[in-house]
Write a protein that holds these residues in place. Structure first.
Motif, PDB file in Angstrom:
ATOM      1  N   GLY A  37     -29.336 -11.002  -6.229  1.00 34.76           N
ATOM      2  CA  GLY A  37     -30.139  -9.796  -6.030  1.00 34.76           C
ATOM      3  C   GLY A  37     -31.144  -9.909  -4.907  1.00 34.76           C
ATOM      4  O   GLY A  37     -32.110  -9.153  -4.855  1.00 34.76           O
ATOM      5  N   LYS A  38     -30.919 -10.833  -3.984  1.00 35.68           N
ATOM      6  CA  LYS A  38     -31.848 -11.028  -2.872  1.00 35.68           C
ATOM      7  C   LYS A  38     -32.004  -9.756  -2.031  1.00 35.68           C
ATOM      8  O   LYS A  38     -33.120  -9.320  -1.751  1.00 35.68           O
ATOM      9  CB  LYS A  38     -31.373 -12.187  -1.973  1.00 35.68           C
ATOM     10  N   SER A  39     -30.890  -9.164  -1.642  1.00 41.08           N
ATOM     11  CA  SER A  39     -30.946  -7.959  -0.815  1.00 41.08           C
ATOM     12  C   SER A  39     -31.577  -6.794  -1.569  1.00 41.08           C
ATOM     13  O   SER A  39     -32.310  -5.989  -0.985  1.00 41.08           O
ATOM     14  CB  SER A  39     -29.545  -7.590  -0.320  1.00 41.08           C
ATOM     15  N   THR A  40     -31.339  -6.704  -2.866  1.00 37.52           N
ATOM     16  CA  THR A  40     -31.945  -5.653  -3.680  1.00 37.52           C
ATOM     17  C   THR A  40     -33.464  -5.822  -3.725  1.00 37.52           C
ATOM     18  O   THR A  40     -34.211  -4.837  -3.630  1.00 37.52           O
ATOM     19  CB  THR A  40     -31.344  -5.668  -5.099  1.00 37.52           C
ATOM     20  N   VAL A  41     -33.930  -7.060  -3.842  1.00 38.86           N
ATOM     21  CA  VAL A  41     -35.372  -7.328  -3.821  1.00 38.86           C
ATOM     22  C   VAL A  41     -35.963  -6.894  -2.479  1.00 38.86           C
ATOM     23  O   VAL A  41     -37.021  -6.265  -2.425  1.00 38.86           O
ATOM     24  CB  VAL A  41     -35.658  -8.828  -4.106  1.00 38.86           C
ATOM     25  N   ILE A  42     -35.262  -7.212  -1.394  1.00 42.54           N
ATOM     26  CA  ILE A  42     -35.745  -6.834  -0.058  1.00 42.54           C
ATOM     27  C   ILE A  42     -35.818  -5.314   0.070  1.00 42.54           C
ATOM     28  O   ILE A  42     -36.806  -4.780   0.588  1.00 42.54           O
ATOM     29  CB  ILE A  42     -34.849  -7.460   1.030  1.00 42.54           C
ATOM     30  N   ALA A  44     -36.350  -3.254  -2.289  1.00 42.04           N
ATOM     31  CA  ALA A  44     -37.495  -2.821  -3.101  1.00 42.04           C
ATOM     32  C   ALA A  44     -38.807  -3.034  -2.342  1.00 42.04           C
ATOM     33  O   ALA A  44     -39.718  -2.205  -2.427  1.00 42.04           O
ATOM     34  CB  ALA A  44     -37.515  -3.583  -4.427  1.00 42.04           C
ATOM     35  N   ILE A  45     -38.905  -4.126  -1.590  1.00 39.81           N
ATOM     36  CA  ILE A  45     -40.116  -4.393  -0.803  1.00 39.81           C
ATOM     37  C   ILE A  45     -40.363  -3.270   0.199  1.00 39.81           C
ATOM     38  O   ILE A  45     -41.475  -2.781   0.358  1.00 39.81           O
ATOM     39  CB  ILE A  45     -40.015  -5.736  -0.053  1.00 39.81           C
ATOM     40  N   PHE A  46     -39.299  -2.878   0.901  1.00 45.35           N
ATOM     41  CA  PHE A  46     -39.436  -1.882   1.963  1.00 45.35           C
ATOM     42  C   PHE A  46     -39.377  -0.444   1.457  1.00 45.35           C
ATOM     43  O   PHE A  46     -39.718   0.480   2.175  1.00 45.35           O
ATOM     44  CB  PHE A  46     -38.374  -2.116   3.035  1.00 45.35           C
ATOM     45  N   GLY A  47     -38.909  -0.262   0.223  1.00 42.77           N
ATOM     46  CA  GLY A  47     -38.846   1.082  -0.336  1.00 42.77           C
ATOM     47  C   GLY A  47     -37.688   1.911   0.199  1.00 42.77           C
ATOM     48  O   GLY A  47     -37.589   3.098  -0.096  1.00 42.77           O
ATOM     49  N   VAL A  48     -36.823   1.303   0.998  1.00 38.33           N
ATOM     50  CA  VAL A  48     -35.617   1.951   1.524  1.00 38.33           C
ATOM     51  C   VAL A  48     -34.524   0.892   1.594  1.00 38.33           C
ATOM     52  O   VAL A  48     -34.804  -0.304   1.547  1.00 38.33           O
ATOM     53  CB  VAL A  48     -35.836   2.560   2.934  1.00 38.33           C
ATOM     54  N   LYS A  70     -45.015  -1.756  10.628  1.00 36.07           N
ATOM     55  CA  LYS A  70     -46.242  -2.119  11.334  1.00 36.07           C
ATOM     56  C   LYS A  70     -46.161  -3.512  11.938  1.00 36.07           C
ATOM     57  O   LYS A  70     -47.062  -3.933  12.644  1.00 36.07           O
ATOM     58  CB  LYS A  70     -47.446  -2.016  10.393  1.00 36.07           C
ATOM     59  N   GLY A  71     -45.069  -4.239  11.652  1.00 39.49           N
ATOM     60  CA  GLY A  71     -44.848  -5.534  12.275  1.00 39.49           C
ATOM     61  C   GLY A  71     -45.633  -6.695  11.700  1.00 39.49           C
ATOM     62  O   GLY A  71     -45.596  -7.791  12.238  1.00 39.49           O
ATOM     63  N   HIS A  72     -46.342  -6.498  10.589  1.00 41.67           N
ATOM     64  CA  HIS A  72     -47.157  -7.567  10.005  1.00 41.67           C
ATOM     65  C   HIS A  72     -46.404  -8.391   8.965  1.00 41.67           C
ATOM     66  O   HIS A  72     -46.881  -9.419   8.529  1.00 41.67           O
ATOM     67  CB  HIS A  72     -48.422  -6.992   9.372  1.00 41.67           C
ATOM     68  N   LEU A  73     -45.235  -7.900   8.567  1.00 44.12           N
ATOM     69  CA  LEU A  73     -44.461  -8.574   7.548  1.00 44.12           C
ATOM     70  C   LEU A  73     -43.014  -8.675   7.999  1.00 44.12           C
ATOM     71  O   LEU A  73     -42.417  -7.690   8.425  1.00 44.12           O
ATOM     72  CB  LEU A  73     -44.518  -7.799   6.220  1.00 44.12           C
ATOM     73  N   GLY A  74     -42.483  -9.883   7.908  1.00 45.93           N
ATOM     74  CA  GLY A  74     -41.071 -10.098   8.156  1.00 45.93           C
ATOM     75  C   GLY A  74     -40.450 -10.682   6.897  1.00 45.93           C
ATOM     76  O   GLY A  74     -41.044 -11.536   6.247  1.00 45.93           O
ATOM     77  N   VAL A  75     -39.272 -10.196   6.542  1.00 50.07           N
ATOM     78  CA  VAL A  75     -38.563 -10.711   5.382  1.00 50.07           C
ATOM     79  C   VAL A  75     -37.193 -11.170   5.858  1.00 50.07           C
ATOM     80  O   VAL A  75     -36.458 -10.410   6.486  1.00 50.07           O
ATOM     81  CB  VAL A  75     -38.433  -9.649   4.271  1.00 50.07           C
ATOM     82  N   LEU A 146     -37.385 -13.684 -11.013  1.00 45.47           N
ATOM     83  CA  LEU A 146     -36.313 -13.447 -11.970  1.00 45.47           C
ATOM     84  C   LEU A 146     -35.799 -12.033 -11.718  1.00 45.47           C
ATOM     85  O   LEU A 146     -36.554 -11.067 -11.794  1.00 45.47           O
ATOM     86  CB  LEU A 146     -36.850 -13.603 -13.393  1.00 45.47           C
ATOM     87  N   THR A 147     -34.513 -11.919 -11.373  1.00 41.59           N
ATOM     88  CA  THR A 147     -33.933 -10.627 -11.016  1.00 41.59           C
ATOM     89  C   THR A 147     -33.004 -10.127 -12.114  1.00 41.59           C
ATOM     90  O   THR A 147     -32.590 -10.887 -12.986  1.00 41.59           O
ATOM     91  CB  THR A 147     -33.127 -10.732  -9.703  1.00 41.59           C
ATOM     92  N   GLN A 148     -32.687  -8.852 -12.020  1.00 39.95           N
ATOM     93  CA  GLN A 148     -31.746  -8.202 -12.924  1.00 39.95           C
ATOM     94  C   GLN A 148     -32.111  -8.474 -14.389  1.00 39.95           C
ATOM     95  O   GLN A 148     -31.267  -8.820 -15.211  1.00 39.95           O
ATOM     96  CB  GLN A 148     -30.316  -8.653 -12.614  1.00 39.95           C
ATOM     97  N   VAL A 149     -33.400  -8.321 -14.690  1.00 41.41           N
ATOM     98  CA  VAL A 149     -33.921  -8.593 -16.025  1.00 41.41           C
ATOM     99  C   VAL A 149     -33.659  -7.390 -16.934  1.00 41.41           C
ATOM    100  O   VAL A 149     -34.101  -6.286 -16.642  1.00 41.41           O
ATOM    101  CB  VAL A 149     -35.444  -8.891 -15.975  1.00 41.41           C
ATOM    102  N   PRO A 150     -32.933  -7.600 -18.031  1.00 41.15           N
ATOM    103  CA  PRO A 150     -32.676  -6.488 -18.950  1.00 41.15           C
ATOM    104  C   PRO A 150     -33.952  -6.089 -19.699  1.00 41.15           C
ATOM    105  O   PRO A 150     -34.701  -6.944 -20.151  1.00 41.15           O
ATOM    106  CB  PRO A 150     -31.625  -7.031 -19.922  1.00 41.15           C
ATOM    107  N   ILE A 151     -34.147  -4.801 -19.792  1.00 41.16           N
ATOM    108  CA  ILE A 151     -35.290  -4.259 -20.527  1.00 41.16           C
ATOM    109  C   ILE A 151     -34.748  -3.611 -21.802  1.00 41.16           C
ATOM    110  O   ILE A 151     -33.807  -2.823 -21.761  1.00 41.16           O
ATOM    111  CB  ILE A 151     -36.044  -3.211 -19.684  1.00 41.16           C
ATOM    112  N   THR A 152     -35.340  -3.980 -22.925  1.00 42.12           N
ATOM    113  CA  THR A 152     -34.931  -3.407 -24.209  1.00 42.12           C
ATOM    114  C   THR A 152     -36.049  -2.516 -24.729  1.00 42.12           C
ATOM    115  O   THR A 152     -37.104  -2.404 -24.093  1.00 42.12           O
ATOM    116  CB  THR A 152     -34.649  -4.527 -25.236  1.00 42.12           C
ATOM    117  N   ALA A 153     -35.847  -1.942 -25.885  1.00 39.10           N
ATOM    118  CA  ALA A 153     -36.880  -1.109 -26.509  1.00 39.10           C
ATOM    119  C   ALA A 153     -38.138  -1.929 -26.788  1.00 39.10           C
ATOM    120  O   ALA A 153     -39.241  -1.396 -26.838  1.00 39.10           O
ATOM    121  CB  ALA A 153     -36.346  -0.490 -27.799  1.00 39.10           C
ATOM    122  N   CYS A 154     -37.971  -3.251 -26.935  1.00 39.73           N
ATOM    123  CA  CYS A 154     -39.106  -4.140 -27.214  1.00 39.73           C
ATOM    124  C   CYS A 154     -39.698  -4.740 -25.928  1.00 39.73           C
ATOM    125  O   CYS A 154     -40.545  -5.616 -25.993  1.00 39.73           O
ATOM    126  CB  CYS A 154     -38.665  -5.263 -28.139  1.00 39.73           C
TER     127      CYS A 154
END
Length: 167
Positions: A37-42, A44-48, A70-75, A146-154
């Motif tokens: 999920g590396k690319s998915t995390v990236i 999410a960082i950029f919002g696109v 703005k050039g202040h962050l490189g991933v 930790l990526t792709q973490v399942p969320i339950t009702a709890c």
């Protein structure tokens, strides 16, 4: 009254500009197994969607630098680790990768590493542990994600919590 030591917007902008002149861009290198999920995390960082994602065969080959507008962050999105490959070869490749970046100007070096671990794997393999320790021995701070973490009702799935505490 009571706000004499509060920072003003010009104070903050001035401090930010000074840090930008002294440090330049901050680069985060993202590592992990293929499909973690590396690319998915990236994205999410950029919002696109800047990094291609997919299912099945590995999508990212080599490494690719994504810059914030703005050039202040490189991933840096890195090719996934292929578990089963000789771990000494993986670590040697990592050391070479970091050494290559260290020869560049400060703004082009790796300043921080994120290591992505897929929660559904339910294990943190020895080669991953060695990889993270190698990054630290090369002087690069590492944050595990930790990526792709399942969320339950709890809330967060108990297996993911257990995995996080074991790592």
């Amino acid at each position: 009254a009571g706000h004499e030591d509060a920072f003003t917007q010009p104070d903050i902008e001035g401090a930010y500009a000074k840090a930008d002149r002294e440090i330049g861009r901050v680069n985060i290198a993202v590592f992990g197994k293929t499909g973690a999920g590396k690319s998915t995390v990236i994205n999410a960082i950029f919002g696109v969607n800047v990094a291609e994602t997919g299912i099945g065969r590995p999508v990212t080959r080599g490494s690719r630098l994504y810059l914030h507008t703005k050039g202040h962050l490189g991933v840096i999105d890195n090719e996934g680790l292929e578990i089963g490959k000789d771990s000494q070869l993986i670590l040697a490749d990592l050391a070479d990768h970091v050494a290559t970046h260290r020869q560049k100007p400060l703004a082009d070096q790796i300043h921080l590493a994120w290591y992505c671990v897929r929660a559904g794997d339910n294990r943190f393999e020895d080669v991953e542990d060695e990889f993270v320790r190698c990054l630290r021995s090369l002087g690069i701070p590492v944050i595990l994600i930790l990526t792709q973490v399942p969320i339950t009702a709890c809330g967060i799935h108990s297996n993911a919590r257990a995995m996080a505490s074991n790592i």
